[in-house]
Design a protein around this motif. Structure first.
Motif, PDB file in Angstrom:
ATOM      1  N   LEU A 173       0.832  -1.208   0.000  1.00 15.17           N
ATOM      2  CA  LEU A 173       0.000   0.000   0.000  1.00 15.17           C
ATOM      3  C   LEU A 173       0.863   1.253   0.000  1.00 15.17           C
ATOM      4  O   LEU A 173       0.617   2.201  -0.753  1.00 15.17           O
ATOM      5  CB  LEU A 173      -0.911  -0.011   1.222  1.00 15.17           C
ATOM      6  CG  LEU A 173      -1.693   1.289   1.489  1.00 15.17           C
ATOM      7  CD1 LEU A 173      -2.784   1.470   0.447  1.00 15.17           C
ATOM      8  CD2 LEU A 173      -2.289   1.278   2.902  1.00 15.17           C
ATOM      9  N   TRP A 177       1.025   4.176  -2.799  1.00 14.87           N
ATOM     10  CA  TRP A 177       0.639   5.539  -2.443  1.00 14.87           C
ATOM     11  C   TRP A 177       1.738   6.537  -2.768  1.00 14.87           C
ATOM     12  O   TRP A 177       1.457   7.635  -3.257  1.00 14.87           O
ATOM     13  CB  TRP A 177       0.281   5.594  -0.966  1.00 14.87           C
ATOM     14  CG  TRP A 177      -0.065   6.961  -0.473  1.00 14.87           C
ATOM     15  CD1 TRP A 177      -1.219   7.662  -0.735  1.00 14.87           C
ATOM     16  CD2 TRP A 177       0.738   7.807   0.360  1.00 14.87           C
ATOM     17  NE1 TRP A 177      -1.179   8.885  -0.112  1.00 14.87           N
ATOM     18  CE2 TRP A 177       0.017   9.000   0.566  1.00 14.87           C
ATOM     19  CE3 TRP A 177       1.983   7.660   0.956  1.00 14.87           C
ATOM     20  CZ2 TRP A 177       0.509  10.047   1.343  1.00 14.87           C
ATOM     21  CZ3 TRP A 177       2.480   8.691   1.727  1.00 14.87           C
ATOM     22  CH2 TRP A 177       1.747   9.871   1.910  1.00 14.87           C
ATOM     23  N   PHE A 184      -5.217   8.873  -4.111  1.00 14.90           N
ATOM     24  CA  PHE A 184      -6.058   8.319  -3.045  1.00 14.90           C
ATOM     25  C   PHE A 184      -5.461   8.660  -1.690  1.00 14.90           C
ATOM     26  O   PHE A 184      -4.278   8.988  -1.567  1.00 14.90           O
ATOM     27  CB  PHE A 184      -6.224   6.801  -3.202  1.00 14.90           C
ATOM     28  CG  PHE A 184      -4.960   5.996  -3.013  1.00 14.90           C
ATOM     29  CD1 PHE A 184      -4.598   5.488  -1.771  1.00 14.90           C
ATOM     30  CD2 PHE A 184      -4.134   5.710  -4.098  1.00 14.90           C
ATOM     31  CE1 PHE A 184      -3.454   4.734  -1.602  1.00 14.90           C
ATOM     32  CE2 PHE A 184      -2.986   4.946  -3.945  1.00 14.90           C
ATOM     33  CZ  PHE A 184      -2.643   4.456  -2.687  1.00 14.90           C
ATOM     34  N   GLU A 188      -7.610   6.486   4.321  1.00  7.95           N
ATOM     35  CA  GLU A 188      -8.872   5.818   4.011  1.00  7.95           C
ATOM     36  C   GLU A 188      -8.645   4.405   3.487  1.00  7.95           C
ATOM     37  O   GLU A 188      -9.234   3.436   3.976  1.00  7.95           O
ATOM     38  CB  GLU A 188      -9.662   6.640   2.993  1.00  7.95           C
ATOM     39  CG  GLU A 188     -10.145   7.980   3.535  1.00  7.95           C
ATOM     40  CD  GLU A 188     -10.874   8.796   2.479  1.00  7.95           C
ATOM     41  OE1 GLU A 188     -11.100   8.268   1.364  1.00  7.95           O
ATOM     42  OE2 GLU A 188     -11.216   9.957   2.765  1.00  7.95           O
ATOM     43  N   ARG A 189      -7.786   4.276   2.475  1.00 10.64           N
ATOM     44  CA  ARG A 189      -7.539   2.957   1.904  1.00 10.64           C
ATOM     45  C   ARG A 189      -6.807   2.073   2.901  1.00 10.64           C
ATOM     46  O   ARG A 189      -7.056   0.868   2.982  1.00 10.64           O
ATOM     47  CB  ARG A 189      -6.738   3.078   0.609  1.00 10.64           C
ATOM     48  CG  ARG A 189      -6.612   1.755  -0.141  1.00 10.64           C
ATOM     49  CD  ARG A 189      -6.072   1.943  -1.537  1.00 10.64           C
ATOM     50  NE  ARG A 189      -6.966   2.732  -2.372  1.00 10.64           N
ATOM     51  CZ  ARG A 189      -6.726   2.986  -3.670  1.00 10.64           C
ATOM     52  NH1 ARG A 189      -5.631   2.510  -4.242  1.00 10.64           N
ATOM     53  NH2 ARG A 189      -7.574   3.710  -4.376  1.00 10.64           N
ATOM     54  N   GLU A 192      -9.152   0.647   5.567  1.00 12.58           N
ATOM     55  CA  GLU A 192      -9.982  -0.407   4.977  1.00 12.58           C
ATOM     56  C   GLU A 192      -9.192  -1.715   4.907  1.00 12.58           C
ATOM     57  O   GLU A 192      -9.696  -2.788   5.244  1.00 12.58           O
ATOM     58  CB  GLU A 192     -10.436   0.019   3.580  1.00 12.58           C
ATOM     59  CG  GLU A 192     -11.324  -1.001   2.887  1.00 12.58           C
ATOM     60  CD  GLU A 192     -11.752  -0.546   1.505  1.00 12.58           C
ATOM     61  OE1 GLU A 192     -12.719  -1.129   0.969  1.00 12.58           O
ATOM     62  OE2 GLU A 192     -11.115   0.368   0.944  1.00 12.58           O
ATOM     63  N   LEU A 193      -7.932  -1.612   4.504  1.00 12.62           N
ATOM     64  CA  LEU A 193      -7.069  -2.790   4.416  1.00 12.62           C
ATOM     65  C   LEU A 193      -6.814  -3.381   5.799  1.00 12.62           C
ATOM     66  O   LEU A 193      -6.937  -4.596   6.000  1.00 12.62           O
ATOM     67  CB  LEU A 193      -5.758  -2.404   3.734  1.00 12.62           C
ATOM     68  CG  LEU A 193      -4.714  -3.495   3.468  1.00 12.62           C
ATOM     69  CD1 LEU A 193      -3.848  -3.099   2.273  1.00 12.62           C
ATOM     70  CD2 LEU A 193      -3.820  -3.751   4.667  1.00 12.62           C
TER      71      LEU A 193
END
Length: 205
Positions: A173, A177, A184, A188-189, A192-193
């Protein structure tokens, strides 16, 4: 007077590190000289050597400003109940880490380390990345070990496996990023992960 001098010296050191961030990101670490950093900060090269032995010393000081010891991230949550909730402690530490990474300085310095730095003299970016990764993984193993002792993990999941799974996911991730930070939100992502992975690792009620 001494207190003021100490404060001025600290401000000078921070200004040099700020200048190093800017020029390292623009030119790369190997192609940047201490004289260029001094000029960027509006100072002399002597000011650089007053605070740093060499470029490697300055580079490590720049990294130290964005280090994120896992326990420090947990402590920032300021919740005594986390001592008995290791999985929630991991979750909140990840949230704190994502919030820091979205600050420009943290993103810039990590981008320099990963994308704008090659092996140069005493600077070994891969060794530095490995050191940070092992430090993080070691802390995760400690928390997942507590979770395992409290029978919070699935029976077939060891603390070491849980830590490696989470760290590998976060590493992927993070690199995605850094390449596309405007596309993104890592907070937030990332959450979620993390939430999904912790649910997969947790023992079913």
């Amino acid at each position: 007077m001494a207190r003021r001098t100490k404060a001025e010296a600290a401000a000078t050191r921070e200004a040099l590190l700020d200048a190093a961030e800017e020029i390292f990101l623009e030119r790369g670490v190997a192609r940047t000289s201490l004289e260029q950093i001094a000029r960027q900060a509006g100072m002399t090269r002597g000011a650089v050597y007053w605070h740093f032995r060499n470029k490697a010393d300055l580079f490590r000081a720049m990294l130290d400003r964005v280090r994120m010891p896992f326990q420090e991230l947990v402590d920032e949550a300021d919740d005594p109940a986390l001592a008995d909730a290791p999985l929630e402690a991991i979750r909140l530490a990840c949230r704190q880490g994502f919030a820091r990474l979205e600050q420009p300085r943290y993103r810039r310095v990590h981008a320099i380390l990963i994308h704008h730095c090659e092996v140069f003299g005493e600077i070994d970016p891969l060794a530095m990345q490995n050191e940070m990764a092992e430090e993080s993984c070691g802390a995760l193993i400690e928390y997942f070990t507590v979770a395992s002792e409290h029978r919070l993990l699935r029976p077939n999941i060891t603390p070491e496996l849980a830590a490696r799974l989470l760290q590998s996911s976060l590493g992927g991730l993070f690199h995605d990023w850094l390449r596309n930070h405007e596309h993104f939100s890592i907070s937030e992502r990332g959450m979620e992960l993390v939430d999904t992975l912790l649910k997969l690792l947790a023992r079913e009620p």
